[in-house]
Design a protein around this motif. Sequence first.
Motif, mmCIF file in Angstrom:
data_model
loop_
_atom_site.group_PDB
_atom_site.id
_atom_site.type_symbol
_atom_site.label_atom_id
_atom_site.label_comp_id
_atom_site.label_asym_id
_atom_site.label_seq_id
_atom_site.Cartn_x
_atom_site.Cartn_y
_atom_site.Cartn_z
ATOM 1 N N ASP A 1 55.270 18.487 32.447
ATOM 2 C CA ASP A 1 56.185 17.646 31.667
ATOM 3 C C ASP A 1 56.811 16.565 32.533
ATOM 4 O O ASP A 1 56.982 15.414 32.099
ATOM 5 N N GLU A 2 57.154 16.918 33.768
ATOM 6 C CA GLU A 2 57.751 15.920 34.668
ATOM 7 C C GLU A 2 56.755 14.816 35.003
ATOM 8 O O GLU A 2 57.096 13.618 35.014
ATOM 9 N N ARG A 3 55.528 15.195 35.229
ATOM 10 C CA ARG A 3 54.509 14.181 35.520
ATOM 11 C C ARG A 3 54.325 13.257 34.320
ATOM 12 O O ARG A 3 54.240 12.032 34.470
ATOM 13 N N ALA A 4 54.254 13.860 33.149
ATOM 14 C CA ALA A 4 54.044 13.056 31.941
ATOM 15 C C ALA A 4 55.189 12.066 31.736
ATOM 16 O O ALA A 4 54.965 10.898 31.363
ATOM 17 N N ALA A 5 56.416 12.512 31.991
ATOM 18 C CA ALA A 5 57.572 11.627 31.818
ATOM 19 C C ALA A 5 57.521 10.451 32.787
ATOM 20 O O ALA A 5 57.787 9.298 32.414
ATOM 21 N N HIS A 6 57.174 10.713 34.036
ATOM 22 C CA HIS A 6 57.098 9.634 35.027
ATOM 23 C C HIS A 6 55.929 8.698 34.731
ATOM 24 O O HIS A 6 56.021 7.481 34.978
ATOM 25 N N ARG A 7 54.847 9.242 34.179
ATOM 26 C CA ARG A 7 53.715 8.368 33.817
ATOM 27 C C ARG A 7 54.123 7.390 32.727
ATOM 28 O O ARG A 7 53.813 6.196 32.805
ATOM 29 N N LYS B 1 51.915 10.810 57.236
ATOM 30 C CA LYS B 1 52.878 11.734 56.640
ATOM 31 C C LYS B 1 53.441 11.210 55.328
ATOM 32 O O LYS B 1 53.758 11.990 54.422
ATOM 33 N N ALA B 2 53.570 9.898 55.197
ATOM 34 C CA ALA B 2 54.093 9.334 53.953
ATOM 35 C C ALA B 2 53.194 9.677 52.780
ATOM 36 O O ALA B 2 53.679 10.032 51.682
ATOM 37 N N TYR B 3 51.901 9.598 52.968
ATOM 38 C CA TYR B 3 50.968 9.906 51.876
ATOM 39 C C TYR B 3 50.864 11.403 51.641
ATOM 40 O O TYR B 3 50.762 11.861 50.485
ATOM 41 N N ARG B 4 50.899 12.180 52.690
ATOM 42 C CA ARG B 4 50.887 13.626 52.505
ATOM 43 C C ARG B 4 52.148 14.106 51.785
ATOM 44 O O ARG B 4 52.076 14.966 50.906
ATOM 45 N N ARG B 5 53.285 13.559 52.179
ATOM 46 C CA ARG B 5 54.543 13.953 51.547
ATOM 47 C C ARG B 5 54.524 13.599 50.066
ATOM 48 O O ARG B 5 54.929 14.402 49.215
ATOM 49 N N ALA B 6 54.032 12.414 49.740
ATOM 50 C CA ALA B 6 53.948 12.018 48.333
ATOM 51 C C ALA B 6 53.013 12.939 47.558
ATOM 52 O O ALA B 6 53.299 13.306 46.409
ATOM 53 N N ALA B 7 51.903 13.338 48.188
ATOM 54 C CA ALA B 7 50.974 14.253 47.516
ATOM 55 C C ALA B 7 51.650 15.586 47.226
ATOM 56 O O ALA B 7 51.503 16.151 46.125
ATOM 57 N N ASP B 8 52.385 16.105 48.190
ATOM 58 C CA ASP B 8 53.077 17.373 47.991
ATOM 59 C C ASP B 8 54.117 17.264 46.877
ATOM 60 O O ASP B 8 54.281 18.185 46.074
ATOM 61 N N ILE B 9 54.832 16.137 46.832
ATOM 62 C CA ILE B 9 55.863 15.941 45.800
ATOM 63 C C ILE B 9 55.247 15.949 44.413
ATOM 64 O O ILE B 9 55.727 16.625 43.498
ATOM 65 N N VAL B 10 54.164 15.195 44.246
ATOM 66 C CA VAL B 10 53.515 15.129 42.929
ATOM 67 C C VAL B 10 52.936 16.490 42.550
ATOM 68 O O VAL B 10 53.023 16.915 41.393
ATOM 69 N N ALA B 11 52.358 17.182 43.531
ATOM 70 C CA ALA B 11 51.755 18.489 43.248
ATOM 71 C C ALA B 11 52.783 19.504 42.758
ATOM 72 O O ALA B 11 52.458 20.409 41.973
ATOM 73 N N GLU B 12 54.027 19.359 43.209
ATOM 74 C CA GLU B 12 55.066 20.329 42.847
ATOM 75 C C GLU B 12 55.752 20.013 41.519
ATOM 76 O O GLU B 12 56.526 20.833 41.009
ATOM 77 N N LEU B 13 55.484 18.839 40.937
ATOM 78 C CA LEU B 13 56.088 18.505 39.644
ATOM 79 C C LEU B 13 55.454 19.322 38.528
ATOM 80 O O LEU B 13 54.262 19.649 38.575
ATOM 81 N N THR B 14 56.215 19.625 37.522
ATOM 82 C CA THR B 14 55.656 20.295 36.343
ATOM 83 C C THR B 14 54.849 19.288 35.532
ATOM 84 O O THR B 14 54.959 18.067 35.716
#
Length: 354
Positions: free
Chosen positions: A55-61, A40-53
């Motif tokens: 721009d949000e992904r780029a900022a965290h990268r 569940k930890a990996y699935r939850r993380a996948a869902d979180i990243v998938a829901e980011l915009t």
Amino acid sequence: MDGHVPSGEPSPGAAPGPVEALREIGFWLERSRAETHRVKAYRRAADIVAELTGDERAAHRRARSWREIAGIGPKTAAVIEQAYDGSVPRYLTELRRAAQPIGVPGKPLRARLRGDLHTHSNWSDGGSPIEEMMRVAAALGHEYCALTDHSPRLTVANGLSADRLRKQLDVVAELNERMAPFRILTGIEVDILGNGALDQAADLLAELDVVVASVHSHLRDDSATMTERMVHAVADPNVDVLGHCTGRLVEGSRGTRPESTFDAEVVFEACRAYGTAVEINSRPERRDPPARLLRLAVEMGCHFAIDTDAHAPGQLDWQGYGCERAVANGVAPERVINTWPLENLLAWTRSPGA
């Protein structure tokens, strides 16, 4: 998993994106029977990243600030960063290498299987929603897959009452409209009670596409009692498959458990006479029936169903293990009912005493 489900023979391939990598890790963990909280930890993380915009992904990268997001810890953050760096995350590489491949002899039979007739969802004791289970089944190449959650008496597995089962049938009907041509078969793993009766109303069982009947209680009954229970069940016109017939456990977190004792010749003759397939259960901790009984069922002219008894999407990939055992013990592919086209399978399950 974004249209890609790994098989039992992982290959390096192109580096996956972070969402795909996290979900694939969850798949391999499930396949290896890892603890649910890890999956569940990996699935939850996948869902979180998938829901980011974007721009949000780029900022965290840029900031490498994934751990600042609630639900993403150090291990999942490392997977995300390594995937964004263009490499296969180290943990994913380890899991791929550790995955036990399907033996070469079982591959041709696995390729002929069109479906799986014994799976569980989170409606009973499975860990995932129906749709997630079925989308992975479809991605693995199945044309159909039976949903066979437990019957009410098995309270430890959150068995379905008649009312809950009817509600599940409505959910399955709606999913079938959206997932066509893939077909979710309605079903149940019904408990064989102490007197051989089935743990669900006969009229409701008659509505289902596939009924798997299994013994889950009083596994140490004497041979005569167990034989009578099983024969009574497999003779029922609503029963299509006899599940994990000996009830044994040979490894795993639940420990080991010896086989139930019964007159196998009498039980398998009943299966042959009443048109009930003997299940070849692919779960690594079951490997049921044992080789000597599997060979006996072959000699007696039984039909078979090679099933996973999957309780999570990653476990749907276990079917190849059952194929290996089938081939090793002389099971002819045409005797395996889930190698048949859907219309042939349903004609067989709907015909009393097929």
